[in-house]
Every structure is written in C-alpha cells, then in structure tokens.
Design an enzyme around this catalytic site. Structure first.
Site, short mmCIF file in Angstrom:
data_model
loop_
_atom_site.label_atom_id
_atom_site.label_comp_id
_atom_site.label_asym_id
_atom_site.label_seq_id
_atom_site.Cartn_x
_atom_site.Cartn_y
_atom_site.Cartn_z
N GLY A 47 0.75 -1.18 -0.02
CA GLY A 47 0.19 -0.10 0.08
C GLY A 47 0.81 1.14 -0.03
O GLY A 47 1.80 1.16 0.67
N LEU A 50 -1.58 7.16 2.01
CA LEU A 50 -0.82 8.18 3.20
C LEU A 50 -0.10 7.34 4.16
O LEU A 50 0.97 7.58 4.67
CB LEU A 50 -1.97 8.99 4.05
CG LEU A 50 -2.42 10.09 3.06
CD1 LEU A 50 -3.55 11.08 3.81
CD2 LEU A 50 -1.23 11.19 2.37
N GLY A 52 0.72 3.79 4.12
CA GLY A 52 2.01 3.14 3.45
C GLY A 52 2.99 3.92 2.66
O GLY A 52 4.13 3.43 2.88
N ARG A 337 -21.96 13.52 11.00
CA ARG A 337 -22.50 12.63 10.00
C ARG A 337 -23.49 11.51 10.11
O ARG A 337 -24.18 11.38 9.27
CB ARG A 337 -21.04 11.94 9.37
CG ARG A 337 -20.18 12.95 8.92
CD ARG A 337 -18.79 12.24 8.43
NE ARG A 337 -17.77 13.51 7.58
CZ ARG A 337 -16.60 13.23 7.41
NH1 ARG A 337 -16.16 11.80 7.54
NH2 ARG A 337 -15.86 14.01 7.00
C1 LIG Z 1 -13.93 10.74 -0.98
C2 LIG Z 1 -13.19 10.68 0.03
C3 LIG Z 1 -13.09 11.73 0.93
C4 LIG Z 1 -12.38 11.82 2.24
N1 LIG Z 1 -12.00 12.92 2.66
C5 LIG Z 1 -11.41 12.73 3.80
C6 LIG Z 1 -10.77 13.94 4.49
O1 LIG Z 1 -11.29 15.20 3.99
N2 LIG Z 1 -10.12 14.17 5.53
C7 LIG Z 1 -9.86 12.86 6.09
O2 LIG Z 1 -9.02 12.83 7.06
N3 LIG Z 1 -10.01 11.76 5.61
C8 LIG Z 1 -10.80 11.71 4.52
N4 LIG Z 1 -11.16 10.49 3.87
C9 LIG Z 1 -10.74 9.22 4.50
C10 LIG Z 1 -9.08 8.86 3.92
O3 LIG Z 1 -9.11 9.60 2.76
C11 LIG Z 1 -8.78 7.73 3.85
O4 LIG Z 1 -9.26 6.96 5.14
C12 LIG Z 1 -7.45 7.45 3.93
O5 LIG Z 1 -6.64 8.20 3.04
C13 LIG Z 1 -6.87 5.97 3.82
O6 LIG Z 1 -5.58 5.84 3.56
P1 LIG Z 1 -4.54 4.62 3.51
O7 LIG Z 1 -3.16 5.01 3.13
O8 LIG Z 1 -4.93 3.63 4.82
O9 LIG Z 1 -5.07 3.87 2.32
P2 LIG Z 1 -5.39 4.26 0.86
O10 LIG Z 1 -5.02 5.57 0.47
O11 LIG Z 1 -6.52 3.72 0.31
O12 LIG Z 1 -4.20 3.24 0.28
C14 LIG Z 1 -4.26 1.79 -0.03
C15 LIG Z 1 -3.07 1.42 -0.84
O13 LIG Z 1 -2.97 0.11 -0.73
C16 LIG Z 1 -3.06 -0.49 -1.95
N5 LIG Z 1 -3.59 -1.99 -2.06
C17 LIG Z 1 -4.89 -2.12 -1.60
N6 LIG Z 1 -5.12 -3.20 -1.71
C18 LIG Z 1 -3.82 -3.86 -2.10
C19 LIG Z 1 -3.63 -5.27 -2.49
N7 LIG Z 1 -4.49 -6.18 -2.30
N8 LIG Z 1 -2.57 -5.32 -2.98
C20 LIG Z 1 -1.52 -4.50 -3.14
N9 LIG Z 1 -1.63 -3.20 -2.77
C21 LIG Z 1 -3.23 -2.91 -2.34
C22 LIG Z 1 -3.21 0.44 -3.02
O14 LIG Z 1 -2.61 0.21 -4.20
C23 LIG Z 1 -3.14 1.70 -2.25
O15 LIG Z 1 -1.73 2.10 -2.59
C24 LIG Z 1 -11.70 10.63 2.62
C25 LIG Z 1 -12.26 9.37 1.91
C26 LIG Z 1 -12.88 9.32 0.64
C27 LIG Z 1 -13.51 8.28 0.00
#
Ligand SMILES: Cc1cc2nc3c(=O)[nH]c(=O)nc-3n(C[C@H](O)[C@H](O)[C@H](O)COP(=O)(O)OP(=O)(O)OC[C@H]3O[C@@H](n4cnc5c(N)ncnc54)[C@H](O)[C@@H]3O)c2cc1C
Ligand code: HEM
Ligand code: SF4
Ligand code: FES
Lengths: 640, 246, 210
Positions: A47, A50, A52, A337
């Site tokens: 991943g 943010l 990873g 929300r």
């Molecule tokens: C439309 C929207 C608006 C949002 N606005 C806000 C906001 O204003 N403020 C806030 O705090 N939060 C907000 N959120 C929530 C926030 O964006 C997410 O919770 C957060 O960015 C998740 O980050 P992450 O790094 O955990 O995962 P992600 O950014 O989802 O990254 C997942 C990573 O894992 C990889 N991956 C997934 N599955 C696999 C697999 N099987 N094999 C290999 N790689 C894989 C993907 O390629 C990706 O690189 C929002 C969410 C959405 C949907």
C-alpha cells in the site's frame, strides 16, 4: 452463522502511567536497531496511500531495505488522493483554545467511546508533527495574507484545527509522501512494485515473513520475503459496491491476512457520509462525495407532503420541511455525519425523498445566495458546484443540489496493539486498514491524520523494537509453497467456473443486500436475513461466475472476481458483528437500541469493548478487548 | 442513445493492434464515459469476448489513472475534464466515437487502452521532492510563505500525473508534467535549496526517457484536466538554463 | 532554436531597415550596401564585418535547421504509432505551420540569394549596382517574382508570430501576466517586418519607385 467466544484480550501493550507520558515512554523503551544492521533487515510495505507511502519512505530513510507494493500503475494514485476536506492537528495556531487534550477528548467522544484512550492521545500528540513534516516537504496548504497557515473548523468541531489545501488536501499530502517515497527509490532503499496485487501473507514459524503477489501485467505469481510485513491497504467500503471509495479498493489483503490468523476488529463499524451525489441509474459505478463544508451554508430539506413531484422552486417555504433544523435546533444542518445520514434515510423512508427513486434530499443554497450574494457563494463553493454540475447536468445556483448518504469509510479493520502489530507477530497494519483510533465513528479530517501519524511517526519506532531481534533467518519453504498454492488454486477455481454472470453483477447484488440489511440502520431481522442470503449468493458466485481470459495476462475481470470473492466472506463477518453488537454506537445503529427521540443508545454495560474476530475453520471466534476510560467520562452524545 | 465505438484493441505489448467497431445501445445521457464502457464490457464478458482493458480508479478526476484519446482529443473534447468525469450527455445520439490509448514511445501500451506511465515516476525520482527526512522538520510556522506564492505553487501542484499532456503533444513531450512539479517546488521557500539541481535532473531524466522536445504548441495545456498553464514550462526552462550556466 | 532564431530576427530587422532606404532614393540604398562592406574600415579590411555577420547568419540558419530537424526526429521517435484520429485543441494555426513554413523560408532564402545577392537569376546579373538589381528584379513584368516574395515574407511573418513568443518562452522569460503583452509584441514585430519587407518590392512592381 455460528461463532464461539474465545478469551478476552487483556493487554493491548500500551504503557501505563499518565496518558501524556505513555508515547514518550514507549519510544524510550523500544529497542533500537544498529544502523549497520538496518540494511540487512527487509521490510515489505503493501500500500502506498498516506499510511503506506509515508511508512515506506520513512523506513527507507532510516536505512531499512524496503519493498513497496500497490495495485495502481503508480504509488501516487492510492485512494488517499481523493480526500478533500482537510487534516486535523492540535497546533492551536488560532489561539482558540485547542490543545492536544481537546483533540484527544473530541476524538474519543466523537468515536462514541469505542476507541482506546492511549492510542487516541498519541494520535493527538503526533498530529502536530505531521503538519511540520508536510510543510517542510512543500505541501501547499492554504495560507493567509500574513503568510501563515490557514485553518478551518470542520465536521462540527468547535475549534479551528483543520488544515487544508483547497478541496484537495489528500492529494497534496499524498504527493508529499509519494515524493519522499520516490526519493528513497532513487536512493536505492526502496524498491517499488506497481501493478502488483497482494494475495496472501507468508507465515513461517509463527511470524509474518513475506507476501505472495500477482504481477497484474504478466500474471506471474511472485513470492517476496522479509523480516516484517506492513499492510497499509486502506478501507473495505466497497463491500457495498457503491461507495465513495476508488473502484479498486478492496479487502483482499487484510482478509487473507485474517485467514492466516490476524484478528479482524469491529468489522461492522461503517461510516456513511451524508452529502454524496445520489444514484442516477442502474449502471452507476461509484458515488461521489460532495464536501461536508457545503452544509455550512446549504440548507437541507424535503417536501412536507409525500410523493410531491413539483419542481423544488415551485414548493413554497411553508410546504418544505427543513428537518435537520427542526429536529436538532442547536446544531441544525451541522449535526455529525451519522446523524445527518440517518435523518435523510428516515425522511426518504417516509416517502418524502426527491429525485429518481425518491432517494435524495435537497441541499439548497437559495438563502445563502440571497444573503451573501452569488459571487461570495461561488468563491467558497465554485469548484464543488462545478463538479456537481459536471456529474448531474444540473446547475446548483438555480436548482437545489440533490444529495444522499453513501458509504465512505470503514472504522473496522485488522486488530492491532499499541505498537500497530496485529495478532500475527511481524505483521503490522496501519492507516484505514487497521481498526484504527476512531472507535465507532470517525470525525472529519481525522483519517488523514491517523494515516500519516502511523506512517511517519508511530510505525517507524515500534517496528524497530520488533526488528531489533532480527534478521529472522530462512523462511520455511513449505510455508511459502503452501501460500503460493492457495493463491493459484483460488485463481484457477475462478477461471474454471465459466458460468453466466459477471463478477460485477454479483458485486452489485451483494452491495445492495449489505446496504439494505447492514447499512445505515440494522435490525436483528435484517441482519439475520443478510446472514441467510450471503452464503446463498456466495454459493451461486462459485457456481456461476464468468471470468474471461487467462491468468497469464492483464486480466481485469479476474482481478475483480478475486476481490468480490473476499467481499462475500467479509460481508458475512460484518453482519455477524453487527448482529452480536445489540447496542447502537456511532456509525452502527441498531434500531432496537434507541432512545425516546430515536437517537443511538449505547449499552456501555455490555459493549464497552472492541470485538476482535479470529478466523476459525468452524466459524469465527470472538475475543473481546475491554475498553476503559480513565480520562474522558462516558456520556451519551446529544446534538439537540 | 445508440452509439458506434471504434476502439483500439491490442492484446499485449507485442501485438500490432487495430481498431475494432462495437455498437452500444440504450446509453443513458447521465452515464459517465467509463460507465458506458462498463456496460459494453459486461456484455462482452457474457459473450465470452475479452472486455476492453482500461485504467481507472477514483472515478472522480483526481487520481490520474484514467485516460484515453476520445475522437482525437486526450480526455475528450470537454475542457478541464478527465475521462472518468466526462458524461455521455455531451455526445449525440447515433454518434461514432473513436477511442485510442495515449500514444508515446515512453508510454508503451500494456493492453488495449492501458499504457505504462512509469517514466513519470522516474522523472520524480530524479529530483521532484524536497529532501526532508521524517521528524526533522521545523515548526510549520517558522517559515511564512506569501499567499500569492502558496496559491501559485498550489495551482502547479494540482497536476494529477495523467499524461494527457504527452498524449496531446505533437512532439510527445512531457514538459508540462515535469514543469508543473518544478514550478510547484520552485515557488516555495522549502524548495529553494535544491531548486536548480532539481530542474536539471528532472529535465535530463525527461529527455533520457525518450520524450520529445517542447516547441510551445500549447496542445498540452489545452487538454490538461487541471489547466496547468504554459508559464510552468517557461519557469522550468529558466531554471534549467540557469542550472546549466553554473 | 531560440538563440539562432533571435539572431535571424535581429538580422531581419536590420535588413528590413536597409531595404526601406530604397524609398530615400537609389543612391541612399547603394551607399547603405557599400557601407555594409566597408564597416570599420580602415581598421579592418574590406568586407570583414560583413563576412563575420554572414558567417554568424549562415551558422544560425544551419544550426536552426539542424535543431528543427532533430526536434522533428525526436518527435517522430517519441510517437512511433500515430493516432487514427487526432484533433488539435490549441488556439492558433501558426504553431502548425512552423515546420513547413521553415522549409518554405529555407527554399526562399536560396532563391533570394541567387536573385539579389549573386544575381544569378536576376536580369541585371552580378556586376550591377544593388539598387538596380532590386528594381530590375521586381519590375512590373516580373510580377511573379513579387508574388514569390509576398508568399515567403508572409510565411516569415507567421513563423515569427509564434516563433518570437516561443523563443521568449523557451528562454524562460514568459509568464501569464506578461503573456498578453508578449504575444501582442510578437504579432506586432511580425506585422512590421511583413509590411517593411513587402513595401519595396510592391512599390517597385506598382511603379512607385523606379
Ligand atoms: C472521497 C473521500 C474523501 C475523504 N476525505 C477525507 C478528509 O477530508 N479528511 C480525512 O481525514 N479523511 C478523508 N477520507 C478518508 C481518507 O482519505 C482515507 O481513510 C485514507 O486516505 C486511507 O489511507 P490509507 O493509506 O490507509 O489507504 P489508501 O490511501 O486507500 O491506500 C491503499 C493502498 O493499498 C494498496 N492496496 C490495496 N489493496 C491492495 C492489494 N491487495 N495488493 C496491493 N496493494 C493494495 C493500494 O494500491 C493503495 O496504494 C476521505 C475518503 C474518501 C473516500
Ligand atoms: C531556414 C529555414 C527555417 C526553418 C526550417 C525553421 C524551422 C523552425 C522550427 C521547426 C521551429 C520550432 C517550432 C516552434 O518553435 O514551434 C522554429 C522556431 C523558430 N524560428 Fe525558425 N525556421 C527557419 C527560418 C527562420 C527564420 C528565417 C527566422 C527568423 C528570422 C526564424 C525564427 C524562429 C524563431 C524565433 C523560432 C522560435 C525558437 C524557439 O521557440 O526556441 N526561423 N523554426
Ligand atoms: S500537466 Fe495536466 S495533462 Fe499533464 S499529467 Fe499533469 S494533469 Fe495530466
Ligand atoms: S479514474 Fe481517477 S482521475 Fe479518472
């Protein structure tokens, strides 16, 4: 679905003592790795969002040998890119009474007392460093004329602690992390594997020692070994098919880790965002979020009468029901929300919804335009209005927007201790993929904060404590071969069914079922129905799905089918978790548990715990982790 | 609506590829362009055909994953819009639509409409960052930034890395993409220490990837979904020339 | 491209000013032509400065063409498979005619040198006064020569309308606040050159200058 109950989880490994000192204490007690040894230690980070992206970059900077994976064609495209609103931090740059303690307090309360105090306090502490780090990387946050950072209040917070970069905060923060990551790629500490999907974790001698991935271009099944594995694979909102998540978001990575022994915590906690663009037809492939900030000036209403088909402009004021202002006079359109979402559902269930299928409510800017003038409204919301018009073809300056709640975020995820380590030693889980610090409901602008806190600051410290005992030697070949075989078998099975329905058609049906029975409002009856229907549908899936092409090429149908298969299993656990938790809390609303006014009613006596599910061949095993509140007094939330 | 699609089909990098014609019926004007392709793909799967491969993820115009040349225009004729944000109401009933992948040697076709854009990542690797390890940053308010500079940096930073600029450029140049990042960082105080070395390294990498040279035709900015202006390229050139003069 | 282009533009401006001397009378023009050859004499021998200028100019033309060709070749390599359908979205047609315009200009320059410098295709031949060559070259019966010049000079104008702005951009001096002014200046400079270059031949052809 049958389940059994296992022993309670008594120790989540948070240090004891005054809450302000716990993280300091942990940092000090964590063993350090000798710099010369770091190069010999391999870490896999799956991943590049943010969580990873920041983790891989930071581990690389520290000198570990990192392999990073994502399913997109570039790490920069992880779903974090889509976050709009902002990121919280207890900087108190406004001097408006914010503090680490207040952010901690708000987050615990906002999570409806289902999060750990120690974790949340650390999150609030670290939030401050995130902003410093991002600014130093060149993240162009909004600024004021004096050159200092601007903030706004967000999601009903009473202080102004949300930093933002127009409506693209997630994008800018992710690009910062991505650039740091690419810097490490250039430095040779990180090797990047894009278009690779993780399909299993290799567990050898009780430790996570690697992953099995599929090269999505050639179809090759690859093994990658390491001393520790970090999952940062995001949320599983796409179990509902329609959500604000990107199309590729999945549960595959964490689900398969769950099958290998990682507990899954609070799977039923789902956040439904109140302001999304409603579904326009059967072909709908995803839902688009409209920033919550719109509720600062827009007024939410539906017609007073049922099935009123008049154009909104033809409905006079006394025949409109501004229901949020009516029910929640103190907070009005700005209620949290979960409350805004459920209220919208209620009026639509009464038959007063608007737009196609009656699944929508108006978000009206008429009064704001009259009060502030069109220019002022355009300045504030111009780009959002444009986006709305692009999608719907309607101009919100003339016709009120139509909005409806949609699945947005999943608070549940793999269980982790204070060190962010799952129940499989050496398997760390960060970002939305873990069950996180948000309890039963996440406050706006807190997910970005958590992802970056985990990736830049928490994990790099705690993983060192684990790795100090490494390298861990040879990985058992049998364990690798077994994982590889399991992956191959699943792929072969999907390809061999050759039925008459597409993976998407199953996914749609599953999603609808989850939305209807395990969505905004859950009842014992609905959940039991879902638990009956899901296995039937899964059975049909495995009998009748059609996957074209072969395993040895870029095959998007195969990718989708694999994800849908895992969603079935997860859906079942979500419904079970929701069924067992007979209280209402945060995003989990059980119709049976409400007060006289129809508000969520917690049952602290019986449910002040995390539900951590262990995978078992004969059905899931529930482990409860009791939650104790030493600092914040448990109260019922009220927004009246 | 009923439409005729002429779509580039190429089974893999070594296949020569060709245009194939499909009819799609009952298209709703409210569908997005990708949803229209979804509908076609669902049908192709059921008919046992290989569905059309195309990249997409967020479907809200921000991840930069989608992108096809529609009727000869990268992301289609609707201005400032990514392919995923393009809706069918902008097409006429009975229309014929040609759909092709981004075409550039540094973006080899992987399959059908899917191309490999990793050259962009390598350009960023060459220098598209500020070197600041986690934990080493000073307080965010220690360096004020003029609002105008912050806003201008933001404008450049909105680039989503989609590659439409390359696809549209008659020279196959990646100047707009590269310049957007250079501009973003060169406008901020945080980007100053590495400013010239960054410009040099990134431009040299861009050339090494096999992108064409810029002749300032402006095709890139016209199709850019984020409206990155040609100014950025001038800025990049200035920094690059300065770096080489040193 | 930009630097060599700029050298040529500078040359064109001087060249145009020189040509306009024909309106001040044949002698004035011949003096100018002579002065060019005796610049800085006796410090330097006859034609030194002019030769240096010519060398710089020829080098510029060659380098400019070389750069143009290598840019085109890079562009070709960067897009080995062409689009089936391709539609331009950029405003303005001048960008599209840079390459063919350049080739046209190159051919013209050859003709032009043969005509007025070496007199090979000029009725008066090489051993004549420059002003006579010019007037004879454009006499009314040779209206087609004038036509060739018109086409070529208009081409130069179009080439420069984009080229001058483009050079500024390439050298990194353009930005959006300046852009309007820059584009306008480029247009103006091109227009002045076109008019300035076309005035003498047209005047001769229509008998205003004899
Ligand atoms: C439309 C929207 C608006 C949002 N606005 C806000 C906001 O204003 N403020 C806030 O705090 N939060 C907000 N959120 C929530 C926030 O964006 C997410 O919770 C957060 O960015 C998740 O980050 P992450 O790094 O955990 O995962 P992600 O950014 O989802 O990254 C997942 C990573 O894992 C990889 N991956 C997934 N599955 C696999 C697999 N099987 N094999 C290999 N790689 C894989 C993907 O390629 C990706 O690189 C929002 C969410 C959405 C949907
Ligand atoms: C000899 C024949 C010529 C050829 C083949 C030629 C070709 C070209 C080409 C292909 C370009 C780049 C395209 C572009 O910027 O869009 C160009 C640019 C330019 N040309 Fe020419 N040209 C010729 C003559 C001239 C002359 C006679 C002048 C001026 C007196 C001139 C001035 C310029 C300028 C200023 C530019 C812009 C340079 C830049 O953007 O870096 N050219 N030319
Ligand atoms: S500059 Fe514009 S067209 Fe080019 S990659 Fe960035 S967003 Fe896409
Ligand atoms: S799919 Fe993300 S920009 Fe189009």
């Amino acid at each position: 679905m049958k389940y059994t109950e296992g022993p309670e989880i008594r120790d989540a490994k948070a240090p004891s003592g005054p809450i302000e000192e716990r993280w300091e204490k942990r940092k000090f007690s964590a063993k350090l790795v000798n710099p010369a040894n770091k190069r010999k230690l391999n870490v896999i980070v799956v991943g590049t969002g943010l969580a990873g992206g920041s983790a891989a970059a930071t581990l690389g900077e520290l000198g570990y040998n990192v392999k990073s994976f994502c399913y997109q064609d570039s790490p920069r495209r992880a779903h974090s890119i889509a976050a709009q609103g902002g990121i919280n931090a207890a900087k108190n740059y406004r001097g408006d009474g914010d503090s680490i303690y207040r952010l901690f307090y708000d987050t615990v309360k906002g999570g409806d007392f289902r999060a750990r105090e120690s974790n949340v306090y650390r999150l609030a502490q670290v939030s401050v460093n995130i902003i410093d780090q991002a600014v130093a990387q060149g993240v162009p946050f909004a600024r004021e004329y004096g050159g200092l950072l601007d903030t706004r209040s967000f999601g009903g917070a009473q202080v102004s602690r949300t930093f933002y970069a127009r409506g693209q905060t997630g994008q800018q923060l992710l690009l910062g992390a991505y650039q740091a990551l690419e810097r490490q790629v250039a430095a040779g500490t990180v090797t990047m594997h894009t278009r690779h999907e993780m399909l299993d974790v290799i567990v050898s001698d009780g430790r996570a020692r690697g992953v099995i991935v599929r090269d999505m271009v050639t179809g090759e099944i690859e093994r990658h070994l390491a001393d520790a594995v970090v999952l940062a694979t995001g949320g599983y909102g796409n179990v509902f098919f329609l959500s604000t998540n990107a199309k590729g978001c999945n549960t595959t990575a964490i689900w398969r880790a769950h099958e290998r022994g990682a507990y899954f915590a609070n799977p039923c906690y789902t956040q439904i965002h109140p302001t999304c663009i409603p579904v326009s037809g059967e072909y709908q492939s995803k839902l688009t979020l409209m920033s919550e900030s719109l509720r600062n000036d827009g007024r939410v209403w539906v017609p007073l009468r049922k099935n009123d088909t008049r154009a909104p402009g033809d409905i006079p004021d006394d025949e409109r029901d501004y229901y949020l202002e009516r029910i929640y006079p103190a907070f009005g359109n700005l209620v949290p929300r979960d409350i805004a979402s459920r209220a919208a559902k209620n009026v639509c269930d009464e038959g007063r919804g608007v737009g196609p299928g009656g699944l929508g409510v108006y978000l009206d800017f008429r009064d704001a335009i009259n009060r502030l003038g069109r220019d002022a409204v355009e300045k504030k919301y111009g780009n959002l209005f444009e986006m709305y018009e692009r999608i719907t073809g309607e101009n919100p300056y003339d016709v009120p927007m139509r909005i409806y709640p949609a699945v947005h975020y999943t608070m549940g995820g793999l269980w982790v201790d204070y060190d962010l380590q799952s129940t499989i030693p050496g398997l760390f889980v960060i970002g939305e993929a873990n069950f996180s610090d948000h309890g039963a409901n996440r406050l706006g602008a807190s997910a970005l904060m958590q992802g970056l806190a985990d990736g830049y600051f928490v994990l790099p410290t705690t993983i060192g404590d684990y790795l100090a005992a490494g390298p861990f030697g040879e990985v058992d070949e049998a364990a690798i071969a077994e994982a590889e075989l399991k992956v191959r078998n699943k792929i072969d099975r999907l390809l061999s069914v050759n039925g008459t329905r597409t993976p998407d058609s199953f996914h749609r049906e599953l999603g609808k079922l989850m939305w209807d029975y395990c969505g905004m409002e859950r009842t014992e009856e609905s959940l039991r129905k879902a638990l009956e229907r899901i296995p039937e549908l899964r059975e049909e899936f495995w009998q009748n799905v059609k996957v074209t092409g072969t395993a040895e090429e870029l095959n998007q149908v195969l990718e989708r089918a694999g994800r849908v298969a895992d969603f079935f299993d997860l859906a079942e656990l979500m419904c079970l978790d929701a069924l067992v938790r007979t209280e209402s809390c945060g995003g989990h609303f059980r119709a049976e548990s409400q007060d006289a006014d129809g508000e969520a009613l917690r049952d602290d006596e019986n449910f002040a715990h995390v539900s951590a599910w262990e995978w078992g061949a004969d059905g899931p095993i529930l482990h409860k982790e009791p939650l104790e509140y030493e600092y914040v007094k448990m109260t019922q939330r009220s927004y009246k | 609506m009923n439409l005729t699609l002429k779509v580039w089909r190429q089974s893999g990098p070594s296949d020569k590829g060709r245009m194939v014609t499909y009819k799609v019926e009952d298209v709703s004007p409210d569908m997005s362009f990708l949803e229209m392709l979804d509908v076609l793909n669902e049908r192709l799967i059921l008919e046992g055909d290989d569905p059309i491969a195309f990249d997409h993820d967020c479907r809200e115009g921000i991840c930069g994953m989608c992108g096809m040349v529609i009727n000869g225009v990268a992301h289609g004729e609707q201005r400032a819009t990514t392919t995923c944000q393009l809706h069918m109401r902008h097409f006429e009933d009975g229309a014929t639509i040609t759909i092709e992948p981004w075409r550039a040697a540094p973006f080899p076709v992987v399959k059908d409409l899917v191309v490999d854009r990793s050259a962009f990542d390598r350009i960023i690797q060459a220098g598209g960052f500020v070197s600041v390890p986690a934990g080493s940053a000073p307080d965010a308010h220690s360096i004020p930034v003029r609002k105008e500079d912050a806003d201008a940096a933001f404008d450049a930073a909105t680039c989503i890395g989609c590659g439409a600029c390359v696809a549209a450029c008659p020279n196959g140049s990646a100047s707009l993409f590269t310049a957007a990042k250079i501009t973003h960082l060169s406008l901020l105080p945080q980007g100053q220490p590495e400013r010239l070395s960054r410009a040099k390294a990134m431009v040299d990498q861009m050339d090494a990837e096999g992108f064409g040279g810029c002749t300032n035709t402006g095709e890139c900015t016209a199709v850019c979904p984020k409206g990155i202006p040609l100014d950025a390229i001038a800025r990049m050139n200035a920094d690059y020339l300065k770096a080489n003069a040193k | 491209m930009a630097v060599t282009g700029a050298v040529m533009v500078l040359f064109l401006v001087l060249h145009m000013l020189g040509n306009l001397k024909i309106f001040l009378g044949k002698d004035s023009f011949n003096e100018y032509a002579h002065a060019l050859r005796t610049l800085l004499e006796p410090l330097l021998p006859y034609r030194t400065v002019l030769t240096v200028l010519e060398v710089v100019l020829v080098a510029s033309v060659v380098l400019h063409m070389w750069a143009a060709i290598s840019l085109s070749r890079r562009a070709g390599k960067a897009r080995p498979v062409k689009y089936v359908a391709k539609k331009s979205q950029a405003a303005g047609y001048t960008t599209h005619i840079m390459r063919w315009g350049g080739v046209t200009i190159a051919l013209f320059v050859v003709w032009h040198l043969l005509d007025l410098t070496f007199g090979v295709v000029n009725p008066k031949g090489f051993d004549s006064a420059p002003a006579d060559r010019m007037i004879a070259g454009f006499e009314p019966s040779r209206w087609w020569v004038t036509l060739i010049y018109i086409v070529a000079v208009v081409m130069v104008g179009l080439h420069l309308r984009h080229g001058v702005w483009s050079a500024v951009q390439t050298l990194g001096w353009a930005n959006s606040t300046r852009n309007k002014v820059l584009r306008l200046s480029a247009g103006l400079l091109s227009a002045v050159l076109v008019i300035g270059f076309l005035a003498p031949p047209l005047a001769i052809t229509f008998g205003v200058v004899k």
